[in-house]
Design a protein around this motif. Sequence first.
Motif, PDB file in Angstrom:
ATOM      1  N   TYR A 322      37.802  37.619  58.649  1.00 50.43           N
ATOM      2  CA  TYR A 322      36.527  37.925  59.276  1.00 50.43           C
ATOM      3  C   TYR A 322      36.486  37.354  60.688  1.00 50.43           C
ATOM      4  O   TYR A 322      36.603  36.150  60.885  1.00 50.43           O
ATOM      5  N   GLU A 323      36.272  38.242  61.655  1.00 52.84           N
ATOM      6  CA  GLU A 323      36.201  37.827  63.048  1.00 52.84           C
ATOM      7  C   GLU A 323      34.744  37.608  63.448  1.00 52.84           C
ATOM      8  O   GLU A 323      33.846  38.336  63.018  1.00 52.84           O
ATOM      9  N   GLY A 339      30.012  41.965  52.704  1.00 53.89           N
ATOM     10  CA  GLY A 339      28.842  42.831  52.671  1.00 53.89           C
ATOM     11  C   GLY A 339      28.442  43.376  54.020  1.00 53.89           C
ATOM     12  O   GLY A 339      27.600  44.283  54.101  1.00 53.89           O
ATOM     13  N   ALA A 340      29.002  42.850  55.105  1.00 54.73           N
ATOM     14  CA  ALA A 340      28.676  43.330  56.458  1.00 54.73           C
ATOM     15  C   ALA A 340      29.871  43.063  57.362  1.00 54.73           C
ATOM     16  O   ALA A 340      29.888  42.094  58.121  1.00 54.73           O
ATOM     17  N   ALA A 341      30.895  43.901  57.253  1.00 50.87           N
ATOM     18  CA  ALA A 341      32.125  43.708  58.020  1.00 50.87           C
ATOM     19  C   ALA A 341      32.593  45.037  58.587  1.00 50.87           C
ATOM     20  O   ALA A 341      32.548  46.064  57.905  1.00 50.87           O
ATOM     21  N   ARG A 342      33.030  44.995  59.821  1.00 50.22           N
ATOM     22  CA  ARG A 342      33.614  46.164  60.473  1.00 50.22           C
ATOM     23  C   ARG A 342      34.745  45.675  61.360  1.00 50.22           C
ATOM     24  O   ARG A 342      34.515  44.982  62.358  1.00 50.22           O
ATOM     25  N   PHE A 406      26.631  46.466  64.849  1.00 53.65           N
ATOM     26  CA  PHE A 406      27.801  45.600  64.985  1.00 53.65           C
ATOM     27  C   PHE A 406      28.103  45.393  66.466  1.00 53.65           C
ATOM     28  O   PHE A 406      28.122  46.345  67.254  1.00 53.65           O
ATOM     29  N   LEU A 407      28.351  44.135  66.825  1.00 54.93           N
ATOM     30  CA  LEU A 407      28.628  43.761  68.200  1.00 54.93           C
ATOM     31  C   LEU A 407      30.125  43.830  68.473  1.00 54.93           C
ATOM     32  O   LEU A 407      30.936  43.376  67.655  1.00 54.93           O
TER      33      LEU A 407
END
Length: 554
Positions: A322-323, A339-342, A406-407
């Motif tokens: 995870y970055e 649950g919230a990764a791109r 997403f940033l």
Amino acid sequence: MADQIPDPTRSPVVPVADAINTIALTKCQDTEHRIHFRRAERVESLTLAELDGRARRVAGRLYELGVRARDRVGIMAPNRIEWVLLDLAVLKLGAVTAGIEPGRYRPERILDEFGLTLLFVEGGALGQVRDIAEVITWAEETGLEGSGTEGFEGGGFDGPALGEGYDPADICAIKQTSGSTGVPKGIEATTASVNQSIAAVQEMFDHRDGDNLMVFLPVRFLQQRYWIYSALVHGHDVTLADRITVLEVAKATAPTVVMGVPGFYEQLKARVEAAGPVADPAARCAAVQTELGGRIRYLWTGSAPAGRAMLDFFNDCGVPLYEGYGLNETCIVSKNHPGAARVGSVGKVLPHKRIRFDKDGILIVGTTHPVNTRYTWCGPGANEKTYLPTGEVRTFDIGHVDEDGFLYIDGRVDDIVTLSGALNILVPLVEERLRELPGIHDCAVFGDGKPYLTAVVSPAAPGTDQQALARSVSELNDRLRYEQRIYGVVVASEQFSIENGLLNAQYKLVRSQIAKRYGDDLDLVHQKHRVYNDGTVTGVDVLVTAAAEGTEEA
């Protein structure tokens, strides 16, 4: 300007546990979870209750030496258990820990500049500069009876000498910037900002019983100490290592979480692929797990841009990497998490952070509890350059937000190179593509004011085949936009490293030092290879040369 993140993309703001005062004002009774560390060539461990008890004894000795609430105690040493004990002891006194990079300063200068009551270093003398090795002796004392210090009973820490804790706006630590762009700047970090960041991370990752968080980056960086604080407050194991011993200690302690910079994971990827690419995801997963002790739940990275190929290497085999994104001035701003990764993004903005982009496209960060609203120690104009009157931080990073919130960080203003033909290039995007080529371990791209881009390459192994590298770069050029094309490469005779000053402690490129060391070689490339990249040149060869003898000397 309005926030660039729509409210529906944010998680609800979570209650903030007062981690700092929990450590400062209470005795830890946790005998189930441990801190693991390497000492005297072997891995040892203490229960968290034992760690806390030893820290209380150290607090007693600091009190005897005159340390009181709000006093500043400096620690200028590499990772070791004494560092952790000192930091916790300072919190128990309501004082302030100043983490300082070893070897950068003379002790007497630091004492004066930061107004320190005491400074701990390796091999220090008596007086205000103490030898950090004596801390372990203090910690292991069985009692302080007869020492003349009121309030210390049985080697513990009670009574009138106990600090009264911290108000949210109180300073609990002094942190320094990395210094990759010049002299490090000093920031006094508020208690509220530390508590808020720890709470946000806990909400995202749920560190719990069974977890063991590996800390090997320098604990002089305040964020690395968060995971030790988290263990004491949330009840899980934590392991302390350093960048040299990390893999050895991981195999001995089986962490579930590793906090590392992209350079570490690039090295781990290369280690796994030493005998060739591991295409099978299951085999790759097993190889990664073997290197890190066999129990990895997820990996965490930040502090520098992570290449897509490296991220895919881990994520595609079921070892999540995870970055995230943050600065010393802001702490954690955004993070990918379960649950919230791109992949490719740096995650969604944390609930207590807000972002916007100014008219020049620069990312601006605000928060409900800032780390601070100014540097305490910096050169003229630095505060005005970074901190806005609103309390927000100008990051000098360029990025964007996608439709799902997403940033993405596309680069830094300082990373924009302007060629002599007035073409602007964001060089990290080019460097990421170069790093994917065979034979390249790392690279730095230059060209400001020049007719085309050049690169200094950190070789993956000695004996670089210059002709093969030239072909690889030429083939890459065909896939790049014309202004991004590289027409000259200098191959360094050694890899970029922390030891030779070309990477900082967070494995980021120190561009100024690379430019200084290889400037003559780059100039020679431009003299030999006269190309003017105005978008009309085609079929131009890439000139690859080895660095001249003697240019490795700083």
